[in-house]
Write a protein that holds these residues in place. Structure first.
Motif, PDB file in Angstrom:
ATOM      1  N   HIS A   1      -0.282   4.974  12.181  1.00  9.56           N
ATOM      2  CA  HIS A   1       0.842   5.724  11.632  1.00  9.56           C
ATOM      3  C   HIS A   1       0.376   6.597  10.471  1.00  9.56           C
ATOM      4  O   HIS A   1      -0.607   6.280   9.791  1.00  9.56           O
ATOM      5  CB  HIS A   1       1.936   4.774  11.142  1.00  9.56           C
ATOM      6  CG  HIS A   1       2.559   3.954  12.232  1.00  9.56           C
ATOM      7  ND1 HIS A   1       3.412   2.907  11.981  1.00  9.56           N
ATOM      8  CD2 HIS A   1       2.429   4.026  13.589  1.00  9.56           C
ATOM      9  CE1 HIS A   1       3.804   2.367  13.126  1.00  9.56           C
ATOM     10  NE2 HIS A   1       3.218   3.032  14.109  1.00  9.56           N
ATOM     11  N   LYS A   2       1.090   7.665  10.241  1.00  5.38           N
ATOM     12  CA  LYS A   2       0.790   8.592   9.148  1.00  5.38           C
ATOM     13  C   LYS A   2       1.248   7.992   7.823  1.00  5.38           C
ATOM     14  O   LYS A   2       2.368   7.476   7.721  1.00  5.38           O
ATOM     15  CB  LYS A   2       1.505   9.923   9.428  1.00  5.38           C
ATOM     16  CG  LYS A   2       1.150  11.073   8.511  1.00  5.38           C
ATOM     17  CD  LYS A   2       1.838  12.339   9.029  1.00  5.38           C
ATOM     18  CE  LYS A   2       1.485  13.581   8.226  1.00  5.38           C
ATOM     19  NZ  LYS A   2       2.140  14.785   8.787  1.00  5.38           N
TER      20      LYS A   2
ATOM     21  N   HIS B   1       6.494   5.672   5.895  1.00  3.75           N
ATOM     22  CA  HIS B   1       5.067   5.657   5.579  1.00  3.75           C
ATOM     23  C   HIS B   1       4.377   4.527   6.337  1.00  3.75           C
ATOM     24  O   HIS B   1       4.965   3.482   6.607  1.00  3.75           O
ATOM     25  CB  HIS B   1       4.850   5.434   4.081  1.00  3.75           C
ATOM     26  CG  HIS B   1       5.414   6.511   3.214  1.00  3.75           C
ATOM     27  ND1 HIS B   1       4.784   7.716   3.025  1.00  3.75           N
ATOM     28  CD2 HIS B   1       6.553   6.569   2.480  1.00  3.75           C
ATOM     29  CE1 HIS B   1       5.513   8.471   2.211  1.00  3.75           C
ATOM     30  NE2 HIS B   1       6.588   7.793   1.871  1.00  3.75           N
ATOM     31  N   ALA B   2       3.114   4.737   6.659  1.00  3.33           N
ATOM     32  CA  ALA B   2       2.319   3.683   7.280  1.00  3.33           C
ATOM     33  C   ALA B   2       2.185   2.496   6.328  1.00  3.33           C
ATOM     34  O   ALA B   2       2.159   2.656   5.094  1.00  3.33           O
ATOM     35  CB  ALA B   2       0.939   4.208   7.636  1.00  3.33           C
ATOM     36  N   GLU B   3       2.106   1.316   6.881  1.00  2.00           N
ATOM     37  CA  GLU B   3       1.773   0.131   6.089  1.00  2.00           C
ATOM     38  C   GLU B   3       0.291   0.203   5.723  1.00  2.00           C
ATOM     39  O   GLU B   3      -0.563   0.496   6.573  1.00  2.00           O
ATOM     40  CB  GLU B   3       2.053  -1.136   6.894  1.00  2.00           C
ATOM     41  CG  GLU B   3       3.497  -1.302   7.345  1.00  2.00           C
ATOM     42  CD  GLU B   3       4.454  -1.552   6.190  1.00  2.00           C
ATOM     43  OE1 GLU B   3       3.975  -2.039   5.136  1.00  2.00           O
ATOM     44  OE2 GLU B   3       5.659  -1.265   6.328  1.00  2.00           O
ATOM     45  N   LEU B   4      -0.025  -0.071   4.464  1.00  2.00           N
ATOM     46  CA  LEU B   4      -1.398   0.107   3.998  1.00  2.00           C
ATOM     47  C   LEU B   4      -2.384  -0.753   4.775  1.00  2.00           C
ATOM     48  O   LEU B   4      -3.523  -0.330   5.046  1.00  2.00           O
ATOM     49  CB  LEU B   4      -1.485  -0.192   2.499  1.00  2.00           C
ATOM     50  CG  LEU B   4      -0.724   0.766   1.579  1.00  2.00           C
ATOM     51  CD1 LEU B   4      -0.961   0.405   0.123  1.00  2.00           C
ATOM     52  CD2 LEU B   4      -1.147   2.206   1.836  1.00  2.00           C
TER      53      LEU B   4
ATOM     54  N   ARG C   1       8.344   2.079  18.360  1.00  7.23           N
ATOM     55  CA  ARG C   1       7.841   0.823  18.905  1.00  7.23           C
ATOM     56  C   ARG C   1       7.474  -0.144  17.778  1.00  7.23           C
ATOM     57  O   ARG C   1       6.652   0.163  16.913  1.00  7.23           O
ATOM     58  CB  ARG C   1       6.624   1.086  19.793  1.00  7.23           C
ATOM     59  CG  ARG C   1       6.158  -0.122  20.600  1.00  7.23           C
ATOM     60  CD  ARG C   1       4.871   0.148  21.370  1.00  7.23           C
ATOM     61  NE  ARG C   1       5.052   1.161  22.406  1.00  7.23           N
ATOM     62  CZ  ARG C   1       4.530   2.373  22.355  1.00  7.23           C
ATOM     63  NH1 ARG C   1       3.832   2.743  21.293  1.00  7.23           N
ATOM     64  NH2 ARG C   1       4.699   3.221  23.337  1.00  7.23           N
ATOM     65  N   GLY C   2       8.100  -1.324  17.788  1.00 11.15           N
ATOM     66  CA  GLY C   2       7.782  -2.358  16.812  1.00 11.15           C
ATOM     67  C   GLY C   2       8.376  -2.130  15.441  1.00 11.15           C
ATOM     68  O   GLY C   2       8.069  -2.876  14.503  1.00 11.15           O
ATOM     69  N   LEU C   3       9.219  -1.125  15.291  1.00 11.94           N
ATOM     70  CA  LEU C   3       9.798  -0.811  13.981  1.00 11.94           C
ATOM     71  C   LEU C   3      11.274  -1.168  13.963  1.00 11.94           C
ATOM     72  O   LEU C   3      11.978  -1.038  14.962  1.00 11.94           O
ATOM     73  CB  LEU C   3       9.618   0.678  13.669  1.00 11.94           C
ATOM     74  CG  LEU C   3       8.178   1.187  13.674  1.00 11.94           C
ATOM     75  CD1 LEU C   3       8.165   2.696  13.449  1.00 11.94           C
ATOM     76  CD2 LEU C   3       7.340   0.492  12.611  1.00 11.94           C
TER      77      LEU C   3
ATOM     78  N   ARG D   1      14.329   4.446  10.789  1.00 11.06           N
ATOM     79  CA  ARG D   1      13.120   5.186  10.456  1.00 11.06           C
ATOM     80  C   ARG D   1      12.039   4.959  11.501  1.00 11.06           C
ATOM     81  O   ARG D   1      11.699   3.824  11.828  1.00 11.06           O
ATOM     82  CB  ARG D   1      12.604   4.783   9.080  1.00 11.06           C
ATOM     83  CG  ARG D   1      13.418   5.349   7.909  1.00 11.06           C
ATOM     84  CD  ARG D   1      13.298   6.869   7.872  1.00 11.06           C
ATOM     85  NE  ARG D   1      14.119   7.429   6.818  1.00 11.06           N
ATOM     86  CZ  ARG D   1      13.660   7.805   5.631  1.00 11.06           C
ATOM     87  NH1 ARG D   1      12.375   7.663   5.348  1.00 11.06           N
ATOM     88  NH2 ARG D   1      14.466   8.324   4.733  1.00 11.06           N
ATOM     89  N   MET D   2      11.518   6.033  12.033  1.00 12.30           N
ATOM     90  CA  MET D   2      10.456   5.987  13.027  1.00 12.30           C
ATOM     91  C   MET D   2       9.124   6.287  12.336  1.00 12.30           C
ATOM     92  O   MET D   2       9.071   6.531  11.132  1.00 12.30           O
ATOM     93  CB  MET D   2      10.739   7.009  14.117  1.00 12.30           C
ATOM     94  CG  MET D   2      10.755   8.441  13.613  1.00 12.30           C
ATOM     95  SD  MET D   2      11.899   9.533  14.486  1.00 12.30           S
ATOM     96  CE  MET D   2      13.478   9.026  13.825  1.00 12.30           C
ATOM     97  N   ALA D   3       8.063   6.318  13.099  1.00 12.43           N
ATOM     98  CA  ALA D   3       6.753   6.640  12.547  1.00 12.43           C
ATOM     99  C   ALA D   3       6.189   7.874  13.230  1.00 12.43           C
ATOM    100  O   ALA D   3       6.428   8.120  14.414  1.00 12.43           O
ATOM    101  CB  ALA D   3       5.801   5.461  12.722  1.00 12.43           C
TER     102      ALA D   3
END
Length: 557
Positions: free
Chosen positions: A111-112, A129-132, A87-89, A93-95
């Motif tokens: 997200h991880k 990777h999650a966005e910081l 969703r939203g990506l 690549r998924m999250a």
């Protein structure tokens, strides 16, 4: 706030079944007065999903399942579930995500950040990777929840992928703590290894010691393929005192009240090594069979310790009425092997049949060409392996005819040395003892008797010298070092990745060199063994990827 920790046993890919289990747990938690329920990492699809994540439509199906779940959950309770999301990506690549479901909607999704890529973990193959800037607390009913996922708690640990990266990723727990989290929440799918529970608790305690924030850890339980998840979810208060400890190796649901007066910390007796191994073997075998659709299993009973322990584990896992033994004596089988096998079967209460193999053995000897080869070296390697293969064929006939899963019974020490026969004793659908060293086979077998309070595995099986009984007067120690020496060397070479030179400080260099060469030379056999249960830091299988066509001279190290 009353928070329920739900320790479930999901099946990989079973979105409908897993969501039903989640809903049932939410209902129980609501009845107990919970305002928020926590579930484990990727609970919606089960962990590890592996390449099923790459199937067209699977991630979209997971997102739809989460949205439907949100609509079916009672509106007065919040639920945090782990799931993969697209969703939203953009892109493929998924999250690896955790979502807060509340009042019919997905209200927050995190997200991880840290994606493990060592041992059995391969998350960078699938996830981003999650966005910081997205790493921040989730607010629910006035509390800031520092929600993060599994490996995000392991930042900086020396045996993970992140301790020596050229570009160091930040510590998610530090970010969440410094952002004012009232609670730290980690949802995990952390596989079992010996004493892993203690290690997890030490890691979580280090965070609490640093930030003085209560920490809730919820873990998956159950077996999926070669991994077993032991549960052991827990809560530490802001003083690092254990306030809640959930069950080991089984589903559980318990409540933690953030407003309750702090009671005396729990005192938990650690599980012994033999108990941990036995529980993990039972759960791993039971779940593999059930999730693959098997009700019964069949195995050869040799009168030796390995098949005895495998049968005992199977009887505990699926019930003795579903375990079928085959006694397959050859011309070299001793009388006590047959007697011991019969006693074992009777003690366990399992079904068994005796099928002597000598007539089949003789038929091979009477064949042209093949018979000539066998007569050249009676009881030689080809003849010994032939007997093992005749036995394996008998087991597979029963497996195919009745739909029973065939159990291979070889242990880690034998598989390491190639002291096993392809298409013989290695034949089967599951290698239940493939990550159990021989000394541990004896340890767990004695525990079986201790646990039962009676003789289950006959004392003669525990006391006699191990033997394949494929040649006259044969015992294992004719071909292998003493098992206490062998297992010590193997642990160093396999689990600790030590060198021959290093191991030679503890053991004779000639012995270490011989073991190391045999270990390398038999990789081709292990590549063809059935799946089994990972119990150690380094098991044969997906987490240890060694080449087969390779040559390394240990004297050049």
């Amino acid at each position: 706030m009353k928070i329920a920790l739900a320790q479930l046993n999901p099946t990989v890919g079973d979105l409908r079944g897993n969501c039903q289990r989640i809903l049932e747990a939410v209902q129980r938690a609501e009845q107990a007065g919970a305002e928020l329920v926590l579930f484990s990492e990727l609970v919606v699809c089960g962990y590890p999903p592996k390449d099923i994540l790459l199937r067209e439509g699977f991630i979209a199906a997971c997102d739809r399942a989460v949205e439907k779940l949100a609509q079916e959950i009672p509106v007065n309770i919040g639920v945090i579930v782990g799931h993969p999301t697209g969703r939203g990506l953009r892109g493929r690549r998924m999250a690896n995500a955790a979502s807060l479901l509340y009042q019919g909607a997905v209200v927050e999704c995190v997200h991880k950040l840290l994606l493990p890529n060592y041992d059995v973990f391969d998350e960078q193959r699938y996830f981003r990777h999650a966005e910081l800037e997205q790493i921040c607390p989730v607010t629910f009913r006035g509390l800031k929840l520092g929600l993060h996922i599994c490996e995000d708690a392991w930042w900086g640990q020396p045996d993970t992928f992140y301790h020596d990266q050229p570009v160091q990723l930040p510590d998610p727990v530090r970010i969440l703590a410094e952002a004012g989290s009232d609670l730290l929440i980690n949802i995990s799918a952390s596989p079992f290894e010996i004493d892993k529970r203690k290690r997890r608790q030490q890691i979580i305690q280090s965070h609490v010691d640093r930030y003085s924030i209560p920490y809730l850890f919820v873990n998956q339980v159950g077996g999926n393929d070669d991994l077993v998840f032991d549960g052991h979810s827990f809560v530490l208060d802001q003083n690092s005192q254990l306030q809640l400890q959930m069950a080991s190796f089984k589903e559980d649901l318990q409540l933690f009240d953030t407003e309750a007066a702090v009671e005396s910390p729990l005192e938990i007796s650690p599980l012994s090594r033999d108990e941990q191994l036995f529980d993990a073997l039972v759960l791993g075998l039971r779940d593999y069979m059930q999730k693959c659709g098997f009700t019964d299993c069949v195995l050869g009973l040799s009168g030796g310790i390995d098949s005895a322990l495998a049968a005992a584990v199977a009887a505990e896992a699926i019930g003795p009425q579903h375990v079928h033994g085959l006694l397959l004596p050859s011309r070299y089988s001793s009388d006590h092997s047959v007697v011991d096998s019969l006693a074992l079967a009777e003690n366990l209460g399992i079904d068994y049949e005796t099928v002597p193999i000598d007539s089949v053995h003789q038929a091979f000897e009477n064949l042209p060409v093949i018979g000539d080869d066998l007569r050249e070296a009676p009881a030689g390697l080809a003849d010994q392996n032939l007997q093992a293969r005749i036995r394996g064929a008998n087991v597979m006939v029963r497996s195919n005819q009745h739909g029973w899963m065939a159990l291979a019974t070889g242990n880690k020490s034998e598989l390491a040395m190639g002291y096993c026969t392809l298409y013989g004793d290695m034949a089967g659908g599951f290698a239940v003892l493939c990550d159990v060293l021989k000394c541990d086979v004896y340890l767990v077998s004695r525990y079986v008797n201790q646990r039962a309070g009676r003789i289950v595995i006959p004392e003669n099986i525990l006391d006699k010298a191990p033997s394949a009984e494929l040649a006259p007067n044969q015992v294992d120690q004719d071909s292998l070092p003493p098992y206490d020496v062998l297992d010590g060397i193997l642990k160093g070479l396999i689990e600790d990745e030590r060198s021959v030179r290093s191991m030679s400080e503890q053991y004779p260099r000639e012995t270490v060199q011989w073991v190391a060469n045999r270990l390398d030379r038999n990789e081709f056999k292990r590549r063809q063994m059935p799946p089994g249960i990972k119990l150690s830091a380094r098991a044969f299988g997906s987490g240890r990827r060694m080449p087969m066509a390779a040559r390394f001279h240990w004297d050049e190290e």
